[in-house]
Write a protein that holds these residues in place. Sequence first.
Motif, PDB file in Angstrom:
ATOM      1  N   SER A 191      13.473  -7.588 -30.351  1.00  0.00           N
ATOM      2  CA  SER A 191      15.279  -8.176 -30.072  1.00  0.00           C
ATOM      3  C   SER A 191      15.711  -6.877 -29.120  1.00  0.00           C
ATOM      4  O   SER A 191      14.623  -6.069 -28.657  1.00  0.00           O
ATOM      5  N   GLY A 192      16.939  -6.018 -28.843  1.00  0.00           N
ATOM      6  CA  GLY A 192      17.267  -5.402 -27.572  1.00  0.00           C
ATOM      7  C   GLY A 192      17.644  -3.711 -28.964  1.00  0.00           C
ATOM      8  O   GLY A 192      17.292  -2.792 -28.033  1.00  0.00           O
ATOM      9  N   ALA A 193      16.851  -4.053 -30.123  1.00  0.00           N
ATOM     10  CA  ALA A 193      17.437  -2.499 -31.034  1.00  0.00           C
ATOM     11  C   ALA A 193      15.628  -2.330 -31.017  1.00  0.00           C
ATOM     12  O   ALA A 193      15.753  -0.525 -31.026  1.00  0.00           O
ATOM     13  N   GLN A 194      14.998  -2.803 -30.731  1.00  0.00           N
ATOM     14  CA  GLN A 194      13.142  -2.467 -30.340  1.00  0.00           C
ATOM     15  C   GLN A 194      12.683  -1.889 -28.919  1.00  0.00           C
ATOM     16  O   GLN A 194      11.428  -1.727 -28.253  1.00  0.00           O
ATOM     17  N   LYS A 195      14.443  -2.342 -27.936  1.00  0.00           N
ATOM     18  CA  LYS A 195      13.701  -1.944 -26.261  1.00  0.00           C
ATOM     19  C   LYS A 195      14.623  -0.947 -26.512  1.00  0.00           C
ATOM     20  O   LYS A 195      15.501  -0.293 -26.561  1.00  0.00           O
ATOM     21  N   TRP A 196      13.092   0.365 -25.852  1.00  0.00           N
ATOM     22  CA  TRP A 196      13.342   1.364 -25.070  1.00  0.00           C
ATOM     23  C   TRP A 196      13.914   1.961 -23.578  1.00  0.00           C
ATOM     24  O   TRP A 196      12.534   0.889 -22.573  1.00  0.00           O
ATOM     25  N   SER A 197      14.649   2.231 -22.636  1.00  0.00           N
ATOM     26  CA  SER A 197      14.348   2.670 -21.288  1.00  0.00           C
ATOM     27  C   SER A 197      13.466   3.697 -21.344  1.00  0.00           C
ATOM     28  O   SER A 197      14.335   4.802 -22.075  1.00  0.00           O
ATOM     29  N   LEU A 198      12.896   4.252 -20.335  1.00  0.00           N
ATOM     30  CA  LEU A 198      12.740   4.999 -20.634  1.00  0.00           C
ATOM     31  C   LEU A 198      12.572   5.882 -18.990  1.00  0.00           C
ATOM     32  O   LEU A 198      12.731   5.710 -17.817  1.00  0.00           O
ATOM     33  N   VAL A 199      13.935   6.715 -19.187  1.00  0.00           N
ATOM     34  CA  VAL A 199      14.680   8.047 -18.087  1.00  0.00           C
ATOM     35  C   VAL A 199      13.101   8.864 -18.247  1.00  0.00           C
ATOM     36  O   VAL A 199      13.693   9.606 -18.710  1.00  0.00           O
ATOM     37  N   LYS A 200      13.015   9.351 -16.495  1.00  0.00           N
ATOM     38  CA  LYS A 200      11.480  10.671 -16.577  1.00  0.00           C
ATOM     39  C   LYS A 200      13.068  12.124 -16.159  1.00  0.00           C
ATOM     40  O   LYS A 200      13.896  11.352 -15.635  1.00  0.00           O
ATOM     41  N   VAL A 201      13.103  13.158 -17.162  1.00  0.00           N
ATOM     42  CA  VAL A 201      13.889  13.778 -16.720  1.00  0.00           C
ATOM     43  C   VAL A 201      12.931  14.824 -16.061  1.00  0.00           C
ATOM     44  O   VAL A 201      11.643  15.392 -16.039  1.00  0.00           O
TER      45      VAL A 201
END
Length: 416
Positions: A406-416
């Motif tokens: 589900s979307g609750a278990q999906k994470w976009s990793l955005v490099k900072v």
Amino acid sequence: MYQVMKTKRLYAFALVIALLVSLLPITKANAAYNLAWSDEFNGTSIDQNNWSFEIGNGSGGWGNNELEYYTNRPENARVESGNLVIEARKENYGGMGYTSARLKSQGKKSFKYGRIEARIKMPKGQGLWPAFWTLGSDIGTVGWPKSGEIDIMEHVNNENNTHGYIHWDVNGHAQYGGASHAVDVTQYHVYSVEWTSSAIKWFIDGVQFKEANIANNVNSTEEFHKDHFLLLNMAVGGNWPGSPDGATAFPAKMYVDYVRVYQDGATPPPASGIVNGGTYKLINVNSGKALDVASAGTAPGTNVQIWSDNGSGAQKWTLYQNADGSYKLINVNSAHALDVAGSGTGDGTNVQVWNDLGNGAQKWNLIKNADGSYKLINVNNGKALDVSGSGTADGVNVQIWTDNGSGAQKWSLVKV
């Protein structure tokens, strides 16, 4: 599987084969390997970074007088409910009477040595020939059998066993292998080889049934000391199984839950798209909010939640790869690790920050989804980093929960 008819008797290479037969006792699989690469088939489509398709009839049946036309259509190969599904169909296509699929990792993923395994269930039926196997990566220049071939699992017709073989060149084609112990192939089993510089061993569910000696290139086995790529396919007909008959049920489906490669002491490659030692914010796909340490706390046991993306150190995580290929996530503000409270394993166990201990409760496998997001699976419990109740409000707790995609278990990793 490649351009050869196998039988249950020995060929003219009986003396060679006799030298390859090991007298070692049946053993369990080596548990010391580290995961180097896997495809868990948990997305919505076949990962083109891992697999490409063979297309066509192989100029007359892929050397085995097979009867199928291999396609890249979703009717013949797709990802469905966490499985790669390879489906053989009875239909006229491309001048052949059947269709199916044959996937290969050639030019994308190749390996030398380690444990190569897949969890598979298969159909039975006269004329069906599913397989999980390898070919030498240099096949395009040296040809077969000089490329070498390792058949990890082949099944034909209605047999209550599978087969494991190797093929190589000794001034002509040589082969060694044979049948496994009894197994119900219509249920899931883990089919594997353990491949070292001295031997290739075949296993089903961790129980060995065959072994070949390749130490010091004995009997011209140098083909098995170089990179190989992986293949998964289901042939229809051919010299070995013969043709389907009226009792063969179509469509016939082969289900592959996962393919994994483990290597002894190897340094696993980074997760797809991840920079080891890079700092990221993790944005939850469902809520659009960031993985956050409550109130920017620095004490061990501080709760982890979601919160509006504000770019603070409490929402920045540095990812370090562990020797087993998993990652620890160290919060920039607190220098503590993302941790499952009490090393819990139950659905709903809270996630917090804690002193960096290097234990399984702080190790996370990063698995890329088809949409480019990631799921984070905790090594200790096998469960996913999850937003409680699929919540979207600031301050909703983060927990572990059974992997459900589900979307609750999906994470976009955005490099900072």
